[in-house]
Design a protein around this motif. Sequence first.
Motif, PDB file in Angstrom:
ATOM      1  N   ASP A 146      19.985 -19.784  -0.840  1.00  0.00           N
ATOM      2  CA  ASP A 146      21.247 -19.039  -0.649  1.00  0.00           C
ATOM      3  C   ASP A 146      21.809 -19.096   0.771  1.00  0.00           C
ATOM      4  OD1 ASP A 146      19.643 -17.327   0.800  1.00  0.00           O
ATOM      5  OD2 ASP A 146      19.583 -15.762  -0.741  1.00  0.00           O
ATOM      6  N   GLY A 147      21.094 -19.712   1.726  1.00  0.00           N
ATOM      7  CA  GLY A 147      21.640 -19.898   3.069  1.00  0.00           C
ATOM      8  C   GLY A 147      21.580 -18.679   3.958  1.00  0.00           C
ATOM      9  N   ASP A 148      20.896 -17.613   3.538  1.00  0.00           N
ATOM     10  CA  ASP A 148      20.789 -16.401   4.342  1.00  0.00           C
ATOM     11  C   ASP A 148      19.717 -16.598   5.403  1.00  0.00           C
ATOM     12  OD1 ASP A 148      20.610 -13.909   5.437  1.00  0.00           O
ATOM     13  OD2 ASP A 148      20.259 -12.834   3.555  1.00  0.00           O
ATOM     14  N   GLU A 149      20.141 -16.643   6.699  1.00  0.00           N
ATOM     15  CA  GLU A 149      19.210 -16.932   7.775  1.00  0.00           C
ATOM     16  C   GLU A 149      18.136 -15.856   7.942  1.00  0.00           C
ATOM     17  OE1 GLU A 149      21.160 -17.809  11.425  1.00  0.00           O
ATOM     18  OE2 GLU A 149      22.106 -19.641  10.667  1.00  0.00           O
ATOM     19  N   THR A 150      18.417 -14.648   7.455  1.00  0.00           N
ATOM     20  CA  THR A 150      17.412 -13.593   7.564  1.00  0.00           C
ATOM     21  C   THR A 150      16.224 -13.846   6.634  1.00  0.00           C
ATOM     22  OG1 THR A 150      18.526 -12.213   5.906  1.00  0.00           O
ATOM     23  CG2 THR A 150      19.158 -11.887   8.205  1.00  0.00           C
TER      24      THR A 150
ATOM     25  N   GLU B 144       4.331  -6.484   8.532  1.00  0.00           N
ATOM     26  CA  GLU B 144       4.589  -7.798   7.933  1.00  0.00           C
ATOM     27  C   GLU B 144       5.091  -8.771   8.995  1.00  0.00           C
ATOM     28  OE1 GLU B 144       6.087  -6.079   3.591  1.00  0.00           O
ATOM     29  OE2 GLU B 144       7.537  -6.556   5.163  1.00  0.00           O
ATOM     30  N   ASP B 145       4.732 -10.039   8.829  1.00  0.00           N
ATOM     31  CA  ASP B 145       5.236 -11.073   9.734  1.00  0.00           C
ATOM     32  C   ASP B 145       6.688 -11.396   9.399  1.00  0.00           C
ATOM     33  OD1 ASP B 145       2.944 -11.344  11.202  1.00  0.00           O
ATOM     34  OD2 ASP B 145       2.110 -12.928   9.928  1.00  0.00           O
ATOM     35  N   VAL B 146       7.546 -11.321  10.396  1.00  0.00           N
ATOM     36  CA  VAL B 146       8.954 -11.699  10.217  1.00  0.00           C
ATOM     37  C   VAL B 146       9.306 -12.730  11.279  1.00  0.00           C
ATOM     38  CG1 VAL B 146       9.666  -9.518   9.178  1.00  0.00           C
ATOM     39  CG2 VAL B 146       9.731  -9.763  11.659  1.00  0.00           C
ATOM     40  N   SER B 147      10.273 -13.578  10.960  1.00  0.00           N
ATOM     41  CA  SER B 147      10.680 -14.643  11.864  1.00  0.00           C
ATOM     42  C   SER B 147      11.523 -14.090  13.005  1.00  0.00           C
ATOM     43  CB  SER B 147      11.466 -15.699  11.096  1.00  0.00           C
ATOM     44  OG  SER B 147      12.072 -16.616  11.979  1.00  0.00           O
ATOM     45  N   THR B 148      11.346 -14.655  14.183  1.00  0.00           N
ATOM     46  CA  THR B 148      12.210 -14.285  15.311  1.00  0.00           C
ATOM     47  C   THR B 148      13.659 -14.667  15.028  1.00  0.00           C
ATOM     48  OG1 THR B 148      11.633 -16.388  16.378  1.00  0.00           O
ATOM     49  CG2 THR B 148      10.382 -14.447  17.028  1.00  0.00           C
ATOM     50  N   ILE B 149      13.865 -15.673  14.182  1.00  0.00           N
ATOM     51  CA  ILE B 149      15.240 -16.045  13.790  1.00  0.00           C
ATOM     52  C   ILE B 149      15.893 -14.894  13.033  1.00  0.00           C
ATOM     53  CG2 ILE B 149      16.620 -17.622  12.372  1.00  0.00           C
ATOM     54  CD1 ILE B 149      14.596 -19.791  12.917  1.00  0.00           C
ATOM     55  N   GLU B 150      15.132 -14.268  12.144  1.00  0.00           N
ATOM     56  CA  GLU B 150      15.648 -13.123  11.389  1.00  0.00           C
ATOM     57  C   GLU B 150      16.044 -11.991  12.329  1.00  0.00           C
ATOM     58  OE1 GLU B 150      13.875  -9.726   8.326  1.00  0.00           O
ATOM     59  OE2 GLU B 150      12.972 -11.725   8.368  1.00  0.00           O
ATOM     60  N   ILE B 151      15.200 -11.711  13.321  1.00  0.00           N
ATOM     61  CA  ILE B 151      15.479 -10.620  14.260  1.00  0.00           C
ATOM     62  C   ILE B 151      16.728 -10.930  15.086  1.00  0.00           C
ATOM     63  CG2 ILE B 151      14.554  -9.320  16.215  1.00  0.00           C
ATOM     64  CD1 ILE B 151      11.763  -9.896  15.100  1.00  0.00           C
TER      65      ILE B 151
ATOM     66  N   LYS C 106      19.231 -12.794  14.212  1.00  0.00           N
ATOM     67  CA  LYS C 106      20.410 -12.681  13.348  1.00  0.00           C
ATOM     68  C   LYS C 106      20.817 -11.227  13.180  1.00  0.00           C
ATOM     69  CE  LYS C 106      23.567 -14.368  10.639  1.00  0.00           C
ATOM     70  NZ  LYS C 106      24.653 -15.202  11.190  1.00  0.00           N
ATOM     71  N   ILE C 107      19.854 -10.341  12.985  1.00  0.00           N
ATOM     72  CA  ILE C 107      20.167  -8.915  12.852  1.00  0.00           C
ATOM     73  C   ILE C 107      20.733  -8.370  14.157  1.00  0.00           C
ATOM     74  CG2 ILE C 107      19.118  -6.638  12.502  1.00  0.00           C
ATOM     75  CD1 ILE C 107      17.161  -8.026  10.559  1.00  0.00           C
ATOM     76  N   LEU C 108      20.162  -8.785  15.292  1.00  0.00           N
ATOM     77  CA  LEU C 108      20.682  -8.369  16.601  1.00  0.00           C
ATOM     78  C   LEU C 108      22.123  -8.825  16.774  1.00  0.00           C
ATOM     79  CD1 LEU C 108      20.333  -7.267  19.488  1.00  0.00           C
ATOM     80  CD2 LEU C 108      19.384  -9.499  20.122  1.00  0.00           C
ATOM     81  N   GLN C 109      22.403 -10.066  16.387  1.00  0.00           N
ATOM     82  CA  GLN C 109      23.766 -10.601  16.489  1.00  0.00           C
ATOM     83  C   GLN C 109      24.735  -9.799  15.620  1.00  0.00           C
ATOM     84  OE1 GLN C 109      24.125 -14.715  15.237  1.00  0.00           O
ATOM     85  NE2 GLN C 109      25.730 -15.106  16.729  1.00  0.00           N
TER      86      GLN C 109
ATOM     87  N   ILE D 171      18.284   0.766  17.906  1.00  0.00           N
ATOM     88  CA  ILE D 171      18.875   0.478  16.594  1.00  0.00           C
ATOM     89  C   ILE D 171      17.973  -0.456  15.797  1.00  0.00           C
ATOM     90  CG2 ILE D 171      20.817  -0.673  15.442  1.00  0.00           C
ATOM     91  CD1 ILE D 171      22.623   0.385  17.655  1.00  0.00           C
ATOM     92  N   LEU D 172      17.453  -1.513  16.443  1.00  0.00           N
ATOM     93  CA  LEU D 172      16.564  -2.430  15.730  1.00  0.00           C
ATOM     94  C   LEU D 172      15.260  -1.740  15.325  1.00  0.00           C
ATOM     95  CD1 LEU D 172      18.585  -4.665  16.620  1.00  0.00           C
ATOM     96  CD2 LEU D 172      16.613  -6.175  16.838  1.00  0.00           C
ATOM     97  N   LYS D 173      14.819  -0.793  16.139  1.00  0.00           N
ATOM     98  CA  LYS D 173      13.623  -0.037  15.774  1.00  0.00           C
ATOM     99  C   LYS D 173      13.875   0.783  14.515  1.00  0.00           C
ATOM    100  CE  LYS D 173      10.118   3.032  17.741  1.00  0.00           C
ATOM    101  NZ  LYS D 173       9.699   3.807  18.936  1.00  0.00           N
ATOM    102  N   GLU D 174      15.084   1.366  14.425  1.00  0.00           N
ATOM    103  CA  GLU D 174      15.459   2.130  13.233  1.00  0.00           C
ATOM    104  C   GLU D 174      15.510   1.226  11.999  1.00  0.00           C
ATOM    105  OE1 GLU D 174      19.169   3.953  14.152  1.00  0.00           O
ATOM    106  OE2 GLU D 174      18.345   5.270  15.710  1.00  0.00           O
ATOM    107  N   LYS D 175      15.852  -0.045  12.213  1.00  0.00           N
ATOM    108  CA  LYS D 175      15.931  -0.999  11.105  1.00  0.00           C
ATOM    109  C   LYS D 175      14.563  -1.575  10.739  1.00  0.00           C
ATOM    110  CE  LYS D 175      20.730  -2.488  11.870  1.00  0.00           C
ATOM    111  NZ  LYS D 175      21.218  -2.215  10.511  1.00  0.00           N
ATOM    112  N   GLY D 176      13.529  -1.149  11.464  1.00  0.00           N
ATOM    113  CA  GLY D 176      12.180  -1.592  11.126  1.00  0.00           C
ATOM    114  C   GLY D 176      11.640  -2.693  12.002  1.00  0.00           C
ATOM    115  N   TYR D 177      12.287  -2.930  13.168  1.00  0.00           N
ATOM    116  CA  TYR D 177      11.845  -3.986  14.071  1.00  0.00           C
ATOM    117  C   TYR D 177      11.570  -3.397  15.454  1.00  0.00           C
ATOM    118  CZ  TYR D 177      13.969  -6.733  10.351  1.00  0.00           C
ATOM    119  OH  TYR D 177      14.311  -7.258   9.126  1.00  0.00           O
ATOM    120  N   PRO D 178      10.350  -2.957  15.702  1.00  0.00           N
ATOM    121  CA  PRO D 178      10.024  -2.340  17.003  1.00  0.00           C
ATOM    122  C   PRO D 178       9.921  -3.389  18.110  1.00  0.00           C
ATOM    123  CG  PRO D 178       8.062  -2.468  15.611  1.00  0.00           C
ATOM    124  CD  PRO D 178       9.205  -2.962  14.772  1.00  0.00           C
TER     125      PRO D 178
END
Length: 487
Positions: free
Chosen positions: A367-371, A424-431, A433-436, A456-463
Motif C-alpha cells: 500500500d506504499g505507507d512508509e510507516t 516492539e521494534d519499530v523502524s526509524t523511518i516510521e518515526i 515519517k510521524i515526526l514529519q 508529542i511523539l512520546k504520547e504517540k508511543g515513541y519515547p
Amino acid sequence: MLKQHLQLKLSQKLSPQQIQLMKLIQLPTQAFEQRLKEELVENPALEAGKEESADHDDYADDDYDEYDDFDNERIDADEINIDEYLSDDETPDYKLQANNYSDDDEDRSLPFAAPVSFHQDLINQLNTFILSDSEREIAEFLVGSIDDMGYIRRDIQDIVDDMAFTQGIYTDEKNVERILNIIHELEPSGVGARDLQECLLLQLRHKTPTEAIELAIDILENQFDAFTKKHYDKLLQKYDITQEQLRKAIDEIEKLNPKPGGSFDTNSRTVEHVVPDFSIRLIDGELELSLNGRNAPELHVSKDYQEMLQTYKESREKSNSQKDAVQFIKQKLDSAKWFIDAIKQRNETLFVTMNAIMHYQEEYFLDGDETKLKPMILKDIADMVGLDISTVSRVANSKYVETPYGTKLIKEFFSEAMKNDQGEDVSTIEIKKILQNVIEDEDKSKPLPDDKLADILKEKGYPIARRTIAKYREQLDIPVARMRKKI
C-alpha cells in the motif's frame, strides 16, 4: 642451526574472476550496459543477440579438450573452475527477462535538445545594449564571473585586478560598477547580484511598485537581519504596521527566486534519467518482481571462433604459429564463457536479493505507507538469501526499484530499529515519517520546539529524547521552530 619444518596455513583469496563478478554486481543498469559494450569491443569471441544455431550453449567441451596437447603452454583461464564460485541458483530465466523493449528496438536513448547555455543567453542579451568595445569587454568579463546560481561572488577590486592581469583590460571600480548595473538589467531578474540581499532587492525593483512591495524593499534594505531571523514582532513595532500588512510584504519576498541562475540551468540542462534496475508491480493483490530487461542481455560465444578451433583440430600439421593462434582463440573463448556465466550469476544475485527485500517489506509494497516499513539491516537480507553482507550492500547501494509509489533507491528501505512504549521494534523511518507529519500539522504561527515534539511523539508511543528529535529533524532537512514560523 638451520631447521626445516612444515607449516599448514589456511587462507582465503579471491580470484580475479570473483573480483570482477563483485564489480559487475555493484554496477547499476546504465553503467552495466557500458561495461557490456566495452567487453564486446575487447573480446571478439563474445557476441550479442540470438545465435542462429540451436546448439549455442557452449563451445564443444570435447573438441576443446583435444587442444590440450601442449600442456606446457596452458593459459591461466584454463586453471579456473568457474563452478567453484558461481552458485547454481535455480531462478528460471523467464523471471530474469522483461518485455520493456521489442527485439527490433535499436535506439533506446531519449532525444535531447541542445539548448543555449546560461552564460551564452546573457551574452546574447548584451547584444541588445549599445556599448563601446571597452564596455563590452568588461560586460562579457562580468558575465563570465557569474556562477551557475546567478551570483558574482567576487569583490569589484578583485575583478578589476583580474581583468588587468589576465585580459590586459585596465579600468577602475567606478566603471565596473556602472557596467554591473547594466548586467543587473538582464534576465532572469536578480542575475549578477553579489549576495542574497542584493539579489532579492533587484527582483523587487523590477516589479510594479505597490504598498506591499515598497514595504518589502524597505525591510530588505534596512531590516534584513531581523527578517532572516524572523523577528516579526520587532518589524511590527519598527514600522508600526498590522500583521496583515507585514504578511503581504513577506509574501512578496517569498515569491522571489533566491537562485536566479538555477531556474534557467534546471530547464536547459540535459536531464539525467534514473533507470530502475527492478520493477515491482501489484497484480490482483500480489507482488510481482522483475529485473530490468536491459540487465539481462543475450550473449553467446562466437561461432566463428569455435570453427577456428575445429579447423585446427582437423589440421594434420600443427606448427608453432598455429599453436600460438589457438592459444589466443582459447583465451578469448574462455573469457567469453566466463563473462556469460558471470552475467547470469549477477542477474540471479540481484533478483534473489531484491526478492528477499520485497517479501521482507511486503506490508509497505502492498500500500506504499512508509510507516509500515520494518526495521531492516543488511544482515537480515544476507541471512535470508545466504549471501555475504558485502554482496547485499553492493546490490542495495547503487540500485533503484520502480514501484507503484515511485522509483526508490533500494538502500532507503534499510533502517535501524528502536523500541516503542510496547517494547516492539519499530523502524526509524516510521518515526521520522510521524515526526514529519506532526511538524506539517503544527500551527505555523507557533511552531513546536524540539522538546515539545519529543513530548508529542512520546504520547504517540515513541519515547525519544529531544536530541534524537533534533537529529531526525536535521536529517529530514526541517529547520528549527523559529525558522518555521509564519505570520
